[in-house]
Write a protein that holds these residues in place. Structure first.
Motif, PDB file in Angstrom:
ATOM      1  N   ALA A   1       0.848  -1.191   0.000  1.00 27.99           N
ATOM      2  CA  ALA A   1       0.000   0.000   0.000  1.00 27.99           C
ATOM      3  C   ALA A   1       0.878   1.234   0.000  1.00 27.99           C
ATOM      4  O   ALA A   1       1.931   1.270   0.645  1.00 27.99           O
ATOM      5  N   THR A   2       0.449   2.256  -0.708  1.00 30.00           N
ATOM      6  CA  THR A   2       1.156   3.542  -0.701  1.00 30.00           C
ATOM      7  C   THR A   2       0.678   4.381   0.476  1.00 30.00           C
ATOM      8  O   THR A   2      -0.345   4.066   1.117  1.00 30.00           O
ATOM      9  N   LEU A   3       1.394   5.470   0.746  1.00 31.45           N
ATOM     10  CA  LEU A   3       0.959   6.385   1.791  1.00 31.45           C
ATOM     11  C   LEU A   3      -0.438   6.909   1.464  1.00 31.45           C
ATOM     12  O   LEU A   3      -1.299   7.015   2.354  1.00 31.45           O
ATOM     13  N   ARG A   4      -0.664   7.237   0.199  1.00 34.38           N
ATOM     14  CA  ARG A   4      -1.999   7.708  -0.204  1.00 34.38           C
ATOM     15  C   ARG A   4      -3.057   6.656   0.106  1.00 34.38           C
ATOM     16  O   ARG A   4      -4.171   6.991   0.573  1.00 34.38           O
ATOM     17  N   GLU A   5      -2.747   5.399  -0.108  1.00 34.57           N
ATOM     18  CA  GLU A   5      -3.741   4.346   0.102  1.00 34.57           C
ATOM     19  C   GLU A   5      -4.058   4.112   1.577  1.00 34.57           C
ATOM     20  O   GLU A   5      -5.128   3.567   1.899  1.00 34.57           O
ATOM     21  N   LEU A   6      -3.172   4.540   2.466  1.00 36.85           N
ATOM     22  CA  LEU A   6      -3.466   4.415   3.895  1.00 36.85           C
ATOM     23  C   LEU A   6      -4.608   5.322   4.321  1.00 36.85           C
ATOM     24  O   LEU A   6      -5.237   5.097   5.360  1.00 36.85           O
ATOM     25  N   PHE A   7      -4.886   6.363   3.531  1.00 34.80           N
ATOM     26  CA  PHE A   7      -6.009   7.258   3.821  1.00 34.80           C
ATOM     27  C   PHE A   7      -7.355   6.567   3.592  1.00 34.80           C
ATOM     28  O   PHE A   7      -8.351   6.956   4.199  1.00 34.80           O
ATOM     29  N   GLY A   8      -7.396   5.602   2.665  1.00 28.09           N
ATOM     30  CA  GLY A   8      -8.685   5.111   2.213  1.00 28.09           C
ATOM     31  C   GLY A   8      -9.440   6.241   1.553  1.00 28.09           C
ATOM     32  O   GLY A   8      -8.893   6.970   0.720  1.00 28.09           O
ATOM     33  N   ALA A   9     -10.683   6.450   1.949  1.00 30.44           N
ATOM     34  CA  ALA A   9     -11.491   7.543   1.397  1.00 30.44           C
ATOM     35  C   ALA A   9     -11.414   8.816   2.241  1.00 30.44           C
ATOM     36  O   ALA A   9     -12.060   9.810   1.924  1.00 30.44           O
ATOM     37  N   ARG A  10     -10.607   8.786   3.309  1.00 30.34           N
ATOM     38  CA  ARG A  10     -10.565   9.938   4.236  1.00 30.34           C
ATOM     39  C   ARG A  10      -9.634  11.028   3.718  1.00 30.34           C
ATOM     40  O   ARG A  10      -8.725  10.775   2.930  1.00 30.34           O
ATOM     41  N   ARG A  11      -9.851  12.229   4.204  1.00 31.23           N
ATOM     42  CA  ARG A  11      -9.018  13.362   3.801  1.00 31.23           C
ATOM     43  C   ARG A  11      -7.812  13.563   4.705  1.00 31.23           C
ATOM     44  O   ARG A  11      -6.881  14.279   4.359  1.00 31.23           O
ATOM     45  N   GLN A  12      -7.849  12.974   5.879  1.00 31.61           N
ATOM     46  CA  GLN A  12      -6.760  13.127   6.838  1.00 31.61           C
ATOM     47  C   GLN A  12      -6.270  11.751   7.282  1.00 31.61           C
ATOM     48  O   GLN A  12      -7.035  10.787   7.306  1.00 31.61           O
ATOM     49  N   LEU A  13      -4.990  11.702   7.656  1.00 32.88           N
ATOM     50  CA  LEU A  13      -4.384  10.458   8.127  1.00 32.88           C
ATOM     51  C   LEU A  13      -3.495  10.759   9.320  1.00 32.88           C
ATOM     52  O   LEU A  13      -2.616  11.623   9.248  1.00 32.88           O
ATOM     53  N   ILE A  14      -3.729  10.045  10.407  1.00 34.55           N
ATOM     54  CA  ILE A  14      -2.857  10.116  11.586  1.00 34.55           C
ATOM     55  C   ILE A  14      -2.025   8.842  11.613  1.00 34.55           C
ATOM     56  O   ILE A  14      -2.560   7.730  11.601  1.00 34.55           O
ATOM     57  N   VAL A  15      -0.704   9.003  11.631  1.00 34.79           N
ATOM     58  CA  VAL A  15       0.220   7.872  11.714  1.00 34.79           C
ATOM     59  C   VAL A  15       0.880   7.872  13.087  1.00 34.79           C
ATOM     60  O   VAL A  15       1.496   8.874  13.480  1.00 34.79           O
TER      61      VAL A  15
ATOM     62  N   HIS B   1     -10.255   4.482  17.703  1.00 35.25           N
ATOM     63  CA  HIS B   1      -9.851   4.888  16.357  1.00 35.25           C
ATOM     64  C   HIS B   1     -11.019   4.883  15.384  1.00 35.25           C
ATOM     65  O   HIS B   1     -11.004   5.634  14.404  1.00 35.25           O
ATOM     66  N   VAL B   2     -12.054   4.083  15.665  1.00 32.42           N
ATOM     67  CA  VAL B   2     -13.210   4.052  14.761  1.00 32.42           C
ATOM     68  C   VAL B   2     -13.938   5.392  14.747  1.00 32.42           C
ATOM     69  O   VAL B   2     -14.578   5.755  13.746  1.00 32.42           O
ATOM     70  N   HIS B   3     -13.863   6.146  15.826  1.00 33.18           N
ATOM     71  CA  HIS B   3     -14.538   7.439  15.880  1.00 33.18           C
ATOM     72  C   HIS B   3     -13.853   8.467  14.982  1.00 33.18           C
ATOM     73  O   HIS B   3     -14.497   9.417  14.511  1.00 33.18           O
ATOM     74  N   LEU B   4     -12.551   8.296  14.742  1.00 35.25           N
ATOM     75  CA  LEU B   4     -11.843   9.231  13.871  1.00 35.25           C
ATOM     76  C   LEU B   4     -12.430   9.215  12.466  1.00 35.25           C
ATOM     77  O   LEU B   4     -12.504  10.256  11.802  1.00 35.25           O
ATOM     78  N   ALA B   5     -12.835   8.038  12.004  1.00 36.17           N
ATOM     79  CA  ALA B   5     -13.391   7.920  10.656  1.00 36.17           C
ATOM     80  C   ALA B   5     -14.626   8.799  10.498  1.00 36.17           C
ATOM     81  O   ALA B   5     -14.899   9.316   9.406  1.00 36.17           O
ATOM     82  N   ALA B   6     -15.381   8.998  11.567  1.00 36.94           N
ATOM     83  CA  ALA B   6     -16.564   9.851  11.517  1.00 36.94           C
ATOM     84  C   ALA B   6     -16.212  11.318  11.306  1.00 36.94           C
ATOM     85  O   ALA B   6     -17.074  12.124  10.953  1.00 36.94           O
ATOM     86  N   ARG B   7     -14.924  11.653  11.517  1.00 41.02           N
ATOM     87  CA  ARG B   7     -14.451  13.021  11.296  1.00 41.02           C
ATOM     88  C   ARG B   7     -13.480  13.046  10.122  1.00 41.02           C
ATOM     89  O   ARG B   7     -12.549  13.848  10.069  1.00 41.02           O
ATOM     90  N   ASP B   8     -13.686  12.141   9.166  1.00 37.06           N
ATOM     91  CA  ASP B   8     -12.937  12.120   7.904  1.00 37.06           C
ATOM     92  C   ASP B   8     -11.439  11.898   8.112  1.00 37.06           C
ATOM     93  O   ASP B   8     -10.611  12.418   7.377  1.00 37.06           O
ATOM     94  N   THR B   9     -11.112  11.088   9.117  1.00 40.03           N
ATOM     95  CA  THR B   9      -9.711  10.873   9.482  1.00 40.03           C
ATOM     96  C   THR B   9      -9.413   9.386   9.622  1.00 40.03           C
ATOM     97  O   THR B   9     -10.115   8.665  10.332  1.00 40.03           O
ATOM     98  N   ALA B  10      -8.361   8.946   8.922  1.00 42.54           N
ATOM     99  CA  ALA B  10      -7.887   7.566   9.046  1.00 42.54           C
ATOM    100  C   ALA B  10      -6.776   7.505  10.089  1.00 42.54           C
ATOM    101  O   ALA B  10      -6.106   8.504  10.364  1.00 42.54           O
ATOM    102  N   TYR B  11      -6.582   6.325  10.651  1.00 47.32           N
ATOM    103  CA  TYR B  11      -5.533   6.101  11.651  1.00 47.32           C
ATOM    104  C   TYR B  11      -4.764   4.846  11.263  1.00 47.32           C
ATOM    105  O   TYR B  11      -5.354   3.844  10.839  1.00 47.32           O
TER     106      TYR B  11
END
Length: 235
Positions: A58-72, A99-109
């Motif tokens: 997976a690329t860094l972009r793919e770690l986002f999934g459909a979200r606009r933000q990513l926390i690593v 971490h599931v709650h982050l997805a509700a705010r457009d954020t992947a973890y």
């Protein structure tokens, strides 16, 4: 713990209201600091990074999934170790379930470590965690974000960690990085290390509300008491 003064309910309430004013001021300052953090400029991520995950590369972009933000979360797990860092595990226990709650705010973890995926998967299963966790073992990702140190740098103590040159007791260090995307373009927006990770540890925030607090002053170092959660009650 030395015994605190014992007073009447009225005296306690007066002291509590005085402290409440200080707490409110702290909240206002924290809100202002968070606003300033959101105003930081972005850096476009030009380098390609590939990670090993349960579904393959997976690329860094793919770690986002459909979200606009990513926390690593940069989880300390050296390729030669058989288990992840106990202090990072303490942090992980505080995001598991949340971490599931982050997805509700457009954020992947996602947690990222240099250990090979097989070791990550075995340790993750042992700990009972469900959050995404991938291996960066074949990329420069950890080095570029200053949480892993090359052998020659580590040997001479010439490492950069927490935005300064210093020594570090391990070849891996903890940290957290935040990324945003616009379309398929990825940007680095923030990274924090060392005491900057304190806010991630909800257990500490609970302890800070108690009379004993963290009760670490007599320990050889602050987190000496921390264990993997399946090892409390052992020597």
């Amino acid at each position: 713990m030395s015994r605190a003064r014992v007073v009447s309910r009225e005296e306690w309430l007066a002291a509590r209201l005085a402290l409440l004013e200080r707490e409110k001021e702290h909240d206002r300052r924290r809100d202002a600091l968070s606003a300033a953090r959101r105003e930081l400029p972005w850096v476009k991520v030009e380098k390609g990074y590939w990670f090993d995950g349960p579904s393959g590369k997976a690329t860094l972009r793919e770690l986002f999934g459909a979200r606009r933000q990513l926390i690593v979360y940069h989880f300390m797990f050296h390729p030669s170790w058989d288990e992840g860092c106990k202090s990072c595990s303490y942090v992980a226990d505080n995001i598991e379930g949340g971490h599931v709650h982050l997805a509700a705010r457009d954020t992947a973890y996602c947690a990222v470590s240099r250990a090979p995926l097989a070791k990550i998967e075995a340790f993750k299963a042992r700990m009972g965690w469900t959050f995404p966790w991938v291996s960066s073992n074949e990329t420069d990702f950890n080095y570029d974000y200053a949480v892993s140190f090359r052998e020659e740098e580590y040997a001479r103590g010439d490492i950069e960690y927490n935005y300064k040159k210093s020594r570090f007791p391990q070849p891996e260090a903890p940290g957290l990085s935040v990324f945003a995307r616009e379309g398929d373009e990825v940007f680095h927006t923030y990274s924090t290390y060392a005491r900057g990770l304190d806010i991630l540890m909800g257990t500490y925030n609970y302890l800070d509300l108690t009379p004993l607090g963290r009760d670490e002053a007599a320990l050889p170092y602050g987190m000496a008491w921390v264990r993997h959660h399946d090892r409390y009650g052992t020597t």
